[in-house]
Structures are given as C-alpha cells and as structure tokens.
Design a protein around this motif. Sequence first.
Motif, PDB file in Angstrom:
ATOM      1  N   THR A 137      -0.854  22.557 -17.796  1.00 23.44           N
ATOM      2  CA  THR A 137      -1.592  23.761 -17.407  1.00 23.44           C
ATOM      3  C   THR A 137      -2.924  23.842 -18.138  1.00 23.44           C
ATOM      4  O   THR A 137      -3.978  24.092 -17.532  1.00 23.44           O
ATOM      5  CB  THR A 137      -0.766  25.022 -17.711  1.00 23.44           C
ATOM      6  OG1 THR A 137       0.470  24.961 -16.985  1.00 23.44           O
ATOM      7  CG2 THR A 137      -1.525  26.278 -17.304  1.00 23.44           C
TER       8      THR A 137
ATOM      9  N   ILE B 204       9.891  28.838 -10.108  1.00 24.74           N
ATOM     10  CA  ILE B 204       8.854  28.595 -11.114  1.00 24.74           C
ATOM     11  C   ILE B 204       7.559  28.153 -10.440  1.00 24.74           C
ATOM     12  O   ILE B 204       6.459  28.512 -10.879  1.00 24.74           O
ATOM     13  CB  ILE B 204       9.322  27.529 -12.124  1.00 24.74           C
ATOM     14  CG1 ILE B 204      10.613  27.968 -12.832  1.00 24.74           C
ATOM     15  CG2 ILE B 204       8.231  27.232 -13.144  1.00 24.74           C
ATOM     16  CD1 ILE B 204      10.469  29.214 -13.661  1.00 24.74           C
TER      17      ILE B 204
ATOM     18  N   VAL C 176       3.870  30.028 -11.040  1.00 23.07           N
ATOM     19  CA  VAL C 176       2.635  29.365 -11.488  1.00 23.07           C
ATOM     20  C   VAL C 176       1.567  29.456 -10.405  1.00 23.07           C
ATOM     21  O   VAL C 176       0.386  29.657 -10.701  1.00 23.07           O
ATOM     22  CB  VAL C 176       2.914  27.891 -11.860  1.00 23.07           C
ATOM     23  CG1 VAL C 176       1.627  27.200 -12.306  1.00 23.07           C
ATOM     24  CG2 VAL C 176       3.950  27.811 -12.968  1.00 23.07           C
TER      25      VAL C 176
ATOM     26  N   ASP D  22       3.267  15.136 -10.383  1.00 21.85           N
ATOM     27  CA  ASP D  22       4.216  16.230 -10.407  1.00 21.85           C
ATOM     28  C   ASP D  22       3.569  17.469  -9.802  1.00 21.85           C
ATOM     29  O   ASP D  22       2.339  17.566  -9.695  1.00 21.85           O
ATOM     30  CB  ASP D  22       4.642  16.508 -11.851  1.00 21.85           C
ATOM     31  CG  ASP D  22       5.959  17.254 -11.936  1.00 21.85           C
ATOM     32  OD1 ASP D  22       6.483  17.633 -10.871  1.00 21.85           O
ATOM     33  OD2 ASP D  22       6.443  17.465 -13.054  1.00 21.85           O
TER      34      ASP D  22
ATOM     35  N   THR E  61      12.369  25.380  -5.596  1.00 18.54           N
ATOM     36  CA  THR E  61      10.935  25.603  -5.404  1.00 18.54           C
ATOM     37  C   THR E  61      10.652  26.684  -4.376  1.00 18.54           C
ATOM     38  O   THR E  61       9.556  27.235  -4.339  1.00 18.54           O
ATOM     39  CB  THR E  61      10.230  24.310  -4.951  1.00 18.54           C
ATOM     40  OG1 THR E  61      10.723  23.949  -3.662  1.00 18.54           O
ATOM     41  CG2 THR E  61      10.486  23.183  -5.916  1.00 18.54           C
TER      42      THR E  61
ATOM     43  N   SER F  51      10.733  21.287 -21.655  1.00 12.74           N
ATOM     44  CA  SER F  51      10.205  21.594 -20.319  1.00 12.74           C
ATOM     45  C   SER F  51       8.939  22.429 -20.390  1.00 12.74           C
ATOM     46  O   SER F  51       7.963  22.165 -19.683  1.00 12.74           O
ATOM     47  CB  SER F  51      11.278  22.319 -19.496  1.00 12.74           C
ATOM     48  OG  SER F  51      12.426  21.533 -19.338  1.00 12.74           O
ATOM     49  N   CYS F  52       8.946  23.446 -21.235  1.00  9.82           N
ATOM     50  CA  CYS F  52       7.778  24.326 -21.352  1.00  9.82           C
ATOM     51  C   CYS F  52       6.587  23.595 -21.962  1.00  9.82           C
ATOM     52  O   CYS F  52       5.440  23.855 -21.592  1.00  9.82           O
ATOM     53  CB  CYS F  52       8.125  25.545 -22.201  1.00  9.82           C
ATOM     54  SG  CYS F  52       9.260  26.669 -21.402  1.00  9.82           S
TER      55      CYS F  52
ATOM     56  N   ILE G 234       8.405  31.989 -17.303  1.00  8.24           N
ATOM     57  CA  ILE G 234       8.753  30.581 -17.071  1.00  8.24           C
ATOM     58  C   ILE G 234       9.754  30.076 -18.117  1.00  8.24           C
ATOM     59  O   ILE G 234      10.825  29.574 -17.762  1.00  8.24           O
ATOM     60  CB  ILE G 234       7.487  29.709 -17.011  1.00  8.24           C
ATOM     61  CG1 ILE G 234       6.640  30.105 -15.795  1.00  8.24           C
ATOM     62  CG2 ILE G 234       7.843  28.224 -16.967  1.00  8.24           C
ATOM     63  CD1 ILE G 234       5.329  29.377 -15.686  1.00  8.24           C
TER      64      ILE G 234
ATOM     65  N   ILE H  19       3.191  20.489 -10.887  1.00  3.44           N
ATOM     66  CA  ILE H  19       2.344  21.320 -11.758  1.00  3.44           C
ATOM     67  C   ILE H  19       0.916  20.781 -11.792  1.00  3.44           C
ATOM     68  O   ILE H  19      -0.055  21.544 -11.744  1.00  3.44           O
ATOM     69  CB  ILE H  19       2.939  21.412 -13.182  1.00  3.44           C
ATOM     70  CG1 ILE H  19       2.126  22.340 -14.070  1.00  3.44           C
ATOM     71  CG2 ILE H  19       3.091  20.047 -13.822  1.00  3.44           C
ATOM     72  CD1 ILE H  19       2.233  23.779 -13.720  1.00  3.44           C
TER      73      ILE H  19
ATOM     74  N   ILE I  70      14.385  26.442 -11.005  1.00  3.74           N
ATOM     75  CA  ILE I  70      13.923  25.099 -11.336  1.00  3.74           C
ATOM     76  C   ILE I  70      14.842  24.086 -10.664  1.00  3.74           C
ATOM     77  O   ILE I  70      15.943  24.405 -10.242  1.00  3.74           O
ATOM     78  CB  ILE I  70      13.887  24.849 -12.854  1.00  3.74           C
ATOM     79  CG1 ILE I  70      15.301  24.974 -13.450  1.00  3.74           C
ATOM     80  CG2 ILE I  70      12.944  25.814 -13.536  1.00  3.74           C
ATOM     81  CD1 ILE I  70      15.370  24.579 -14.904  1.00  3.74           C
TER      82      ILE I  70
ATOM     83  N   ILE J  79       4.938  21.706 -19.133  1.00  3.73           N
ATOM     84  CA  ILE J  79       4.253  22.616 -18.205  1.00  3.73           C
ATOM     85  C   ILE J  79       2.982  23.188 -18.842  1.00  3.73           C
ATOM     86  O   ILE J  79       1.911  23.217 -18.215  1.00  3.73           O
ATOM     87  CB  ILE J  79       5.199  23.751 -17.772  1.00  3.73           C
ATOM     88  CG1 ILE J  79       6.310  23.207 -16.880  1.00  3.73           C
ATOM     89  CG2 ILE J  79       4.428  24.856 -17.030  1.00  3.73           C
ATOM     90  CD1 ILE J  79       7.360  24.225 -16.512  1.00  3.73           C
TER      91      ILE J  79
END
Length: 435
Positions: free
Chosen positions: A290, A159, A163, A339, A153, A282-283, A64, A341, A115, A286
Amino acid sequence: MSIELITLVLVLGVLFLMAIGVPLAFAAGSLAITIAYFNYGTPVIAIAHKTIYGLATEYALLSIPLFIFMATLLERSRIAHDLYNSLNKLFGHRKGGVMTVTLVISIFMAAISGIIGGEIVLLGLVALPQMLRLNYDKKLAIGVICAGGSLGTMIPPSIVLIVYGLTAEVSVHKLFLASFVPGFVLALAYYAYIYIRCTLNPNLAPMPDKVEVEAFGWKDIIHGFLPFLLLIFIVFGCIYGGITSITEAAGVAVGATLMVIYARKELCKELVWQALKRTLLSCGIILWVTFGAAVLIGIYNLSGGQQYVTSFIAGLGISPFATILVMMLVFFVLGLFMDWIGILLLTIPIFVPIVTHLGYDPVWFGVLFSLTMQVAFLSPPFGPAAFYLKSVAPPEISLQTIYASLWPFMLIQIAILVFMLAFPGIALWLPAALS
C-alpha cells in the motif's frame, strides 16, 4: 523528464525490478522516489512521507488486521471443522454432497472473514482428503475448493472492497451492499455447475455408503451452526443495522470470536499467538505494498500522469463502455503476474476518476474489479489460490493439475462478469434501496 518517458520508465522499471526478485512495495516506492528526486529534488520526499502517514493513520484501515485476525482465529480453532462435520451430516448423503458442503462453508467463511488464503488452506486440509477418500473427481474437487475459497473477495466483509473503498474514496458500506447479490449469484453459479456435472456423470461424485453418514442432531446445531450464525449475525447486524462503522464491527467480531472460542474451551496462548503472527505477516505485506504503490501513484499524478492517461484514453476514440472493457483487460493482464493489492493500488487511483468522468458509478466499478480479481486468483502463472492449495494438498497433486482444474470456474467467473457489465442494476439496486 516528459510524462511519456516517466510512464515508460515506471512501467518497465517496476516489471524489471519484480522480475529480478524485488518485492512490489520496494520496487514501486524506490523507483517513484528516484524519478521524483531527479525531477523535483529533495523536497519531494516530504510528499512521500505525507502520503504514507496519511494512509497509516486512516481509521478505516484498522478493519483489515481485525478481520484477518478473526479469520486466523477461526482457522486455528475447531469451529470451521465442526461446521464442516455438521454440514456433512446434513448434505453428505445427497448428490455431490461433500462438494455442496465445501461450497456452503466457503460462503460462511467469506461472510465472516473477507480473505481467501485461510479459507483455501482450511478447505484443503478438511474437505479435500474427504472428497478424495470418497473417490470424487479430483479436478472437480480442486476447482470447488479454489473457486469457493476465493469468494471472500466478493461477499462482505471483503478485504478487497475495503481497500478499494479507501483508495477510490467510495463508501465501503455501499460497496458491501453492491457486492452482496453478485457474490451470492456467483456462488449459486458454482453450485449449478456442480449439480449439472454430477447429474450428467454420477461417477464424478459417488454416493457414500449410508453407514458413513451420521444422523444430524441438536449437537450439530449447537457446535456446528450456532457459532458461525452468531458471528455472521454480529458482523452483518453491526454493519447493515447502522450500529457501528466497518472498523468497529470488525473489533466487535474479533471479541465475539474470542468469546466463542473461550466458551468452547479452545482458547489458549498458543492459538492466539499463532493467529497474531499470521495476522502480522499478512498485514505487513498489505501495508508495505500500500505504501509503495501510493507513493508511486502520488508522484506519477504530481508529474501529470492522471491527465496523461485521461487524454490517452480519450484519444483512442472509443465509446465509454469500450473504455470500461479496456480497463477490465488491464486488470486481467496484470492479474497474471501481480497480487490484487498491487493491481488495485496501481490502477484504481487512475481509473476511478476516468470512470466517474464517463458517467459510471464507482461502486459498480468496484464490483467489476472484485470479479476480475476472482479470475486473477485462479489464473496462471501467478494464481495465488493454486499455491495456497498446493501448500496443503497431497504430494501427488501437482501445481499443473490444480491449474488444469480451474478453467471451468474461471469461465463461470467471466460469465458473471459479463452479466454484471450488461446489467449494472443488479449490483446497484440494493445500495439505492437502502441508502
């Protein structure tokens, strides 16, 4: 506490905390830990720690940040700009040419980075001013950018699919194969819509003056097409050729991107530093979401949540296909406020076992989830695609104008979703053929 009360407290609690401004990651995680503490005491904290540690050390999760870093490098360099200029020379003199160019660039970017944020921002900076200058219909231009930029997507290496695969314990490789055809079908549907609209009403996309369109030559192939084709060949070749895993392919792709940027004499400390900062931001989002959602789902399942939801759905007395439709409806409703995620991590661990129990393929369900997230990216009031474009659009383009431009493309997305629901073989034939 009964499982019914726990379910009610978790759902309403998360919505309340998000409404007062608490980020989803902390809303989900803190609420789950609080409920678990009152139910099971302090030992439950070890379960949360184990859940987070297991996710943080998941090898496939490394892909990712690598793909995001690759996308930000492309966004910061002039590679995408040169591709746009080359495509504009090739298609700019045709009917709706700049819109076609924008859609093709969306596919190229999606096939490399996976992304959507960077794609929409890039297209908003490069393509939107050009279309407005040529007196293209404002709403159609906005819709093409947001819908095309959201293809990341669906088209591998997505990404979202990575996930999903990690969360649902499904092969990411099979997910990529399954989403390949639906992703390009969706892109073709966008193109068909653009072509039909521009044919019926040529004023939506006036033809440019011949003097504005430069001749296409070898320089455009070398500087515009070659870098992107090389990167796509590396990503797809490594993944589908069985040379490397998804994570290793992402690492190779980042290395190749840096080499291409260096060969073009664009590599500098500032470019890499800005790309690293964007990747870290960004990470961070996420990973925190998560961790928080994983703790909530872990505690909920420990309390009997999985069995409760399964029994509840079975008690509805509806057919398996209707059950899938109910899940799609849940995705749509959550997509109005959350979102992707958060939706994925809160629902997929519960839904996928039910989907499997009903006899459906979780790979196919992953494609359906990605399609619903396409709609969620465009739908108000959350619709992140609109906010991405608004951040770089001219001041006279309001958020209301952007949302009003997106509904035809949302209808196209829903139509493709219905098509995939009715004919699952479209998504599953490629994984079956190459497995």
